[in-house]
Design an enzyme around this catalytic site. Structure first.
Site, short mmCIF file in Angstrom:
data_model
loop_
_atom_site.label_atom_id
_atom_site.label_comp_id
_atom_site.label_asym_id
_atom_site.label_seq_id
_atom_site.Cartn_x
_atom_site.Cartn_y
_atom_site.Cartn_z
N TYR A 182 0.80 -1.22 0.00
CA TYR A 182 0.00 0.00 0.00
C TYR A 182 0.83 1.27 0.00
O TYR A 182 0.51 2.24 0.66
CB TYR A 182 -0.99 -0.02 1.17
CG TYR A 182 -1.80 -1.28 1.17
CD1 TYR A 182 -1.62 -2.23 2.15
CD2 TYR A 182 -2.68 -1.56 0.12
CE1 TYR A 182 -2.34 -3.42 2.13
CE2 TYR A 182 -3.39 -2.74 0.10
CZ TYR A 182 -3.22 -3.66 1.10
OH TYR A 182 -3.92 -4.82 1.08
N HIS A 183 1.91 1.28 -0.75
CA HIS A 183 2.70 2.49 -0.94
C HIS A 183 2.82 2.80 -2.43
O HIS A 183 3.91 2.96 -2.96
CB HIS A 183 4.10 2.31 -0.33
CG HIS A 183 4.09 2.20 1.15
ND1 HIS A 183 4.89 1.32 1.82
CD2 HIS A 183 3.36 2.83 2.09
CE1 HIS A 183 4.66 1.43 3.11
NE2 HIS A 183 3.73 2.33 3.30
#
Length: 150
Positions: free
Chosen positions: A83-84
């Site tokens: 989730y980056h």
């Protein structure tokens, strides 16, 4: 840490309330799958070493370290992002760039993008600190533009 696969985000339609169409396109580049396979094999090798004999327990996903086909299927079914995501509004001057070096959207007045999406490529690490730096820079740019009346 440096995937070569590239996804896409496109508009679903002209309604601004509609959610965009997001295709992460995970593992579409063969090098990404090759690296994931090597990492999984290394992990299995470590976990199967005698040092873990007393604490290992039963494998939740019984995998055969010598069966590349099975391991690749496991990777395709279970791998995901941390989730980056970055790069959806790339900063730069080329035709793929969305914002300029002042974080202003090309062709749209008074609109800036201030988040990890302006990073042309992902960093090797958490994106939190760089996003804080981007936000600090953006606040300086916004203050400067208000002082000069732009």
């Amino acid at each position: 840490m440096r995937p070569k696969s590239r996804g896409s985000i496109t508009l679903k339609n002209s309604d601004p309330r509609s959610a965009p169409l997001i295709d992460p396109n995970y593992l579409s580049h063969p090098d990404d799958l090759k690296i994931m396979l090597a990492g999984l094999k290394k992990t299995l090798s470590i976990m199967q070493s005698p040092a873990f004999d007393k604490i290992r327990g039963k494998m939740v996903y019984p995998l055969d370290i010598n069966n590349d086909e099975q391991l690749i299927e496991f990777i395709r079914q279970t791998a995901d992002t941390e989730y980056h995501p970055v790069g959806t509004c790339k900063m730069g001057q080329d035709e793929m760039a969305v914002v300029n070096t002042n974080l202003q959207v090309h062709g749209v007045s008074k609109l800036r993008v201030v988040d990890a999406s302006i990073m042309p490529t992902i960093i090797t690490g958490n994106t939190n600190a760089p996003v804080i730096a981007i936000a600090e820079k953006a606040s300086d740019l916004i203050k400067q533009s208000h002082k000069s009346g732009l």
